[in-house]
Design a protein around this motif. Structure first.
Motif, PDB file in Angstrom:
ATOM      1  N   ARG A   1       0.820  -1.208   0.000  1.00 27.07           N
ATOM      2  CA  ARG A   1       0.000   0.000   0.000  1.00 27.07           C
ATOM      3  C   ARG A   1       0.850   1.252   0.000  1.00 27.07           C
ATOM      4  NH1 ARG A   1      -5.520  -1.305   2.937  1.00 27.07           N
ATOM      5  NH2 ARG A   1      -5.765  -3.371   2.066  1.00 27.07           N
ATOM      6  N   ARG A   2       0.271   2.347  -0.439  1.00 27.49           N
ATOM      7  CA  ARG A   2       0.910   3.659  -0.434  1.00 27.49           C
ATOM      8  C   ARG A   2      -0.040   4.652   0.232  1.00 27.49           C
ATOM      9  NH1 ARG A   2       4.356   0.835  -2.032  1.00 27.49           N
ATOM     10  NH2 ARG A   2       5.744   1.040  -3.788  1.00 27.49           N
ATOM     11  N   VAL A   3       0.540   5.616   0.918  1.00 24.50           N
ATOM     12  CA  VAL A   3      -0.260   6.687   1.507  1.00 24.50           C
ATOM     13  C   VAL A   3      -0.600   7.662   0.392  1.00 24.50           C
ATOM     14  CG1 VAL A   3      -0.318   8.550   3.203  1.00 24.50           C
ATOM     15  CG2 VAL A   3       0.872   6.419   3.742  1.00 24.50           C
ATOM     16  N   ILE A   4      -1.869   8.005   0.282  1.00 27.76           N
ATOM     17  CA  ILE A   4      -2.321   8.957  -0.731  1.00 27.76           C
ATOM     18  C   ILE A   4      -2.149  10.362  -0.163  1.00 27.76           C
ATOM     19  CG2 ILE A   4      -4.320   9.740  -2.063  1.00 27.76           C
ATOM     20  CD1 ILE A   4      -5.346   6.834  -1.949  1.00 27.76           C
ATOM     21  N   PRO A   5      -1.612  11.288  -0.947  1.00 29.18           N
ATOM     22  CA  PRO A   5      -1.417  12.658  -0.453  1.00 29.18           C
ATOM     23  C   PRO A   5      -2.722  13.292   0.036  1.00 29.18           C
ATOM     24  CG  PRO A   5      -0.261  12.348  -2.524  1.00 29.18           C
ATOM     25  CD  PRO A   5      -1.109  11.125  -2.316  1.00 29.18           C
ATOM     26  N   SER A   6      -2.588  14.122   1.040  1.00 34.05           N
ATOM     27  CA  SER A   6      -3.737  14.799   1.645  1.00 34.05           C
ATOM     28  C   SER A   6      -4.531  15.602   0.624  1.00 34.05           C
ATOM     29  CB  SER A   6      -3.244  15.717   2.768  1.00 34.05           C
ATOM     30  OG  SER A   6      -4.269  16.545   3.233  1.00 34.05           O
ATOM     31  N   CYS A   7      -3.850  16.290  -0.285  1.00 32.80           N
ATOM     32  CA  CYS A   7      -4.535  17.099  -1.296  1.00 32.80           C
ATOM     33  C   CYS A   7      -5.452  16.233  -2.150  1.00 32.80           C
ATOM     34  CB  CYS A   7      -3.535  17.845  -2.171  1.00 32.80           C
ATOM     35  SG  CYS A   7      -2.183  16.816  -2.813  1.00 32.80           S
ATOM     36  N   VAL A   8      -5.007  15.030  -2.460  1.00 32.98           N
ATOM     37  CA  VAL A   8      -5.785  14.091  -3.270  1.00 32.98           C
ATOM     38  C   VAL A   8      -6.950  13.538  -2.445  1.00 32.98           C
ATOM     39  CG1 VAL A   8      -5.690  11.844  -4.424  1.00 32.98           C
ATOM     40  CG2 VAL A   8      -3.853  13.510  -4.770  1.00 32.98           C
ATOM     41  N   ILE A   9      -6.653  13.120  -1.217  1.00 27.79           N
ATOM     42  CA  ILE A   9      -7.694  12.577  -0.330  1.00 27.79           C
ATOM     43  C   ILE A   9      -8.850  13.567  -0.205  1.00 27.79           C
ATOM     44  CG2 ILE A   9      -8.214  12.076   2.108  1.00 27.79           C
ATOM     45  CD1 ILE A   9      -6.785   9.766   0.921  1.00 27.79           C
ATOM     46  N   TRP A  10      -8.523  14.824   0.066  1.00 30.13           N
ATOM     47  CA  TRP A  10      -9.587  15.807   0.311  1.00 30.13           C
ATOM     48  C   TRP A  10     -10.326  16.207  -0.959  1.00 30.13           C
ATOM     49  CZ3 TRP A  10     -12.045  16.173   4.526  1.00 30.13           C
ATOM     50  CH2 TRP A  10     -11.406  15.795   5.701  1.00 30.13           C
ATOM     51  N   ARG A  11      -9.661  16.182  -2.079  1.00 36.89           N
ATOM     52  CA  ARG A  11     -10.371  16.462  -3.342  1.00 36.89           C
ATOM     53  C   ARG A  11     -11.393  15.354  -3.611  1.00 36.89           C
ATOM     54  NH1 ARG A  11      -9.237  18.340  -8.746  1.00 36.89           N
ATOM     55  NH2 ARG A  11     -11.329  19.008  -9.376  1.00 36.89           N
ATOM     56  N   ILE A  12     -11.011  14.102  -3.333  1.00 38.27           N
ATOM     57  CA  ILE A  12     -11.924  12.969  -3.503  1.00 38.27           C
ATOM     58  C   ILE A  12     -13.053  13.045  -2.474  1.00 38.27           C
ATOM     59  CG2 ILE A  12     -12.128  10.453  -3.281  1.00 38.27           C
ATOM     60  CD1 ILE A  12      -9.198  10.323  -4.435  1.00 38.27           C
ATOM     61  N   ARG A  13     -12.716  13.322  -1.219  1.00 39.50           N
ATOM     62  CA  ARG A  13     -13.739  13.413  -0.165  1.00 39.50           C
ATOM     63  C   ARG A  13     -14.698  14.562  -0.406  1.00 39.50           C
ATOM     64  NH1 ARG A  13     -10.234  12.136   5.344  1.00 39.50           N
ATOM     65  NH2 ARG A  13      -9.894   9.924   4.864  1.00 39.50           N
ATOM     66  N   ASP A  14     -14.199  15.659  -0.935  1.00 36.00           N
ATOM     67  CA  ASP A  14     -15.092  16.789  -1.240  1.00 36.00           C
ATOM     68  C   ASP A  14     -16.082  16.430  -2.347  1.00 36.00           C
ATOM     69  OD1 ASP A  14     -13.889  18.354   0.697  1.00 36.00           O
ATOM     70  OD2 ASP A  14     -12.670  19.506  -0.721  1.00 36.00           O
ATOM     71  N   LYS A  15     -15.651  15.628  -3.309  1.00 30.44           N
ATOM     72  CA  LYS A  15     -16.538  15.232  -4.409  1.00 30.44           C
ATOM     73  C   LYS A  15     -17.505  14.133  -3.986  1.00 30.44           C
ATOM     74  CE  LYS A  15     -17.588  14.509  -8.930  1.00 30.44           C
ATOM     75  NZ  LYS A  15     -17.263  14.767 -10.273  1.00 30.44           N
ATOM     76  N   TYR A  16     -17.028  13.194  -3.155  1.00 29.89           N
ATOM     77  CA  TYR A  16     -17.842  12.053  -2.716  1.00 29.89           C
ATOM     78  C   TYR A  16     -17.824  11.979  -1.182  1.00 29.89           C
ATOM     79  CZ  TYR A  16     -17.218  10.895  -7.616  1.00 29.89           C
ATOM     80  OH  TYR A  16     -17.197  10.953  -8.984  1.00 29.89           O
ATOM     81  N   PRO A  17     -18.506  12.922  -0.520  1.00 25.85           N
ATOM     82  CA  PRO A  17     -18.419  13.001   0.938  1.00 25.85           C
ATOM     83  C   PRO A  17     -19.239  11.932   1.670  1.00 25.85           C
ATOM     84  CG  PRO A  17     -19.956  14.633   0.114  1.00 25.85           C
ATOM     85  CD  PRO A  17     -19.341  13.974  -1.099  1.00 25.85           C
ATOM     86  N   ASP A  18     -18.808  11.648   2.895  1.00 29.26           N
ATOM     87  CA  ASP A  18     -19.616  10.844   3.803  1.00 29.26           C
ATOM     88  C   ASP A  18     -20.547  11.829   4.518  1.00 29.26           C
ATOM     89  OD1 ASP A  18     -19.802   8.129   5.473  1.00 29.26           O
ATOM     90  OD2 ASP A  18     -19.915   9.828   6.861  1.00 29.26           O
ATOM     91  N   PRO A  19     -21.848  11.547   4.584  1.00 32.78           N
ATOM     92  CA  PRO A  19     -22.779  12.511   5.182  1.00 32.78           C
ATOM     93  C   PRO A  19     -22.485  12.825   6.647  1.00 32.78           C
ATOM     94  CG  PRO A  19     -23.889  10.429   4.700  1.00 32.78           C
ATOM     95  CD  PRO A  19     -22.525  10.342   4.113  1.00 32.78           C
ATOM     96  N   PHE A  20     -21.796  11.918   7.341  1.00 37.63           N
ATOM     97  CA  PHE A  20     -21.489  12.138   8.756  1.00 37.63           C
ATOM     98  C   PHE A  20     -20.025  12.494   8.985  1.00 37.63           C
ATOM     99  CE2 PHE A  20     -24.936   9.020   8.412  1.00 37.63           C
ATOM    100  CZ  PHE A  20     -25.953   9.760   8.997  1.00 37.63           C
ATOM    101  N   GLY A  21     -19.261  12.594   7.911  1.00 38.89           N
ATOM    102  CA  GLY A  21     -17.844  12.950   8.024  1.00 38.89           C
ATOM    103  C   GLY A  21     -16.984  11.846   8.614  1.00 38.89           C
ATOM    104  N   HIS A  22     -17.435  10.601   8.522  1.00 37.25           N
ATOM    105  CA  HIS A  22     -16.679   9.457   9.048  1.00 37.25           C
ATOM    106  C   HIS A  22     -15.859   8.830   7.927  1.00 37.25           C
ATOM    107  CE1 HIS A  22     -20.070   9.073  12.220  1.00 37.25           C
ATOM    108  NE2 HIS A  22     -19.169   9.960  12.574  1.00 37.25           N
ATOM    109  N   TYR A  23     -14.554   8.916   8.067  1.00 37.51           N
ATOM    110  CA  TYR A  23     -13.656   8.367   7.057  1.00 37.51           C
ATOM    111  C   TYR A  23     -12.695   7.386   7.718  1.00 37.51           C
ATOM    112  CZ  TYR A  23     -15.507  12.258   4.369  1.00 37.51           C
ATOM    113  OH  TYR A  23     -16.341  13.127   3.729  1.00 37.51           O
ATOM    114  N   VAL A  24     -12.325   6.345   6.992  1.00 41.30           N
ATOM    115  CA  VAL A  24     -11.489   5.283   7.553  1.00 41.30           C
ATOM    116  C   VAL A  24     -10.039   5.722   7.706  1.00 41.30           C
ATOM    117  CG1 VAL A  24     -10.611   2.947   7.159  1.00 41.30           C
ATOM    118  CG2 VAL A  24     -13.003   3.477   6.670  1.00 41.30           C
TER     119      VAL A  24
END
Length: 179
Positions: free
Chosen positions: A148-171
């Protein structure tokens, strides 16, 4: 043999006029943008003054691209290390390969078929996970089980902003199963 070939290539490059060199670099960029950006990208300093990228205004000190956000775990505090204009999460290819819903649908269907997985009924979560996999495949290629590789924060948040969890719970990042 490799030295002769490299010398020949170097000689040919040296004889090209500047305008042809610019055209060559643009053709290379069209074929493999991340390769060209890695070569020409000049890393910014960690100076927090006058950093334009992040929408939240609090750019972490470990961020170079200015689009990262603070992460809850130290292992997730990773940046793509590009300039703001070359940040992975802002490239045109990123929008197509990682965020496009149709591309993610195809990727999910292929994974479900290959692994005989049940379809995730939570579409945003399914798209988030597919987008993470697409990014890794795009940047690192196939890694294999447990690698596995750690995904950069900028990428993580761009993905989360487009496909958010309604309760803000992320693994968050889970280290390889095998090691």
């Amino acid at each position: 043999m490799a030295e002769i070939r490299e010398t020949d290539v170097q000689e040919r490059i040296n004889t090209l006029p500047p305008e042809q060199l610019r055209g060559l670099v643009m053709r290379m960029y069209q074929r493999q943008p991340s390769f060209v950006l890695d070569i020409i990208d000049v890393h910014t300093t960690n100076d927090n003054s006058n950093r334009p990228g992040s929408s939240c205004g609090n750019i972490p000190v470990w961020c170079t691209c200015t689009f990262c956000r603070e992460m809850p775990v130290d292992t997730e505090k990773v940046c793509c290390n590009k300039t703001p204009s070359n940040c992975h999460s802002r490239l045109r290819d990123f929008d197509i390969i990682v965020l496009d819903e149709l591309v993610l649908e195809v990727a999910r269907r292929m994974r479900e078929d290959m692994l005989v997985e049940a379809r995730d009924q939570n579409l945003n979560r399914a798209n988030r996970y597919a987008a993470y996999r697409q990014y890794i495949l795009w940047i690192h290629g196939h890694l294999g089980a447990g690698n596995r590789r750690v995904i950069p924060s900028c990428v993580i948040w761009r993905i989360r902003d487009k496909y958010p969890d309604p309760f803000g719970h992320y693994v968050g990042f889970i280290d390889g199963r095998l090691g």
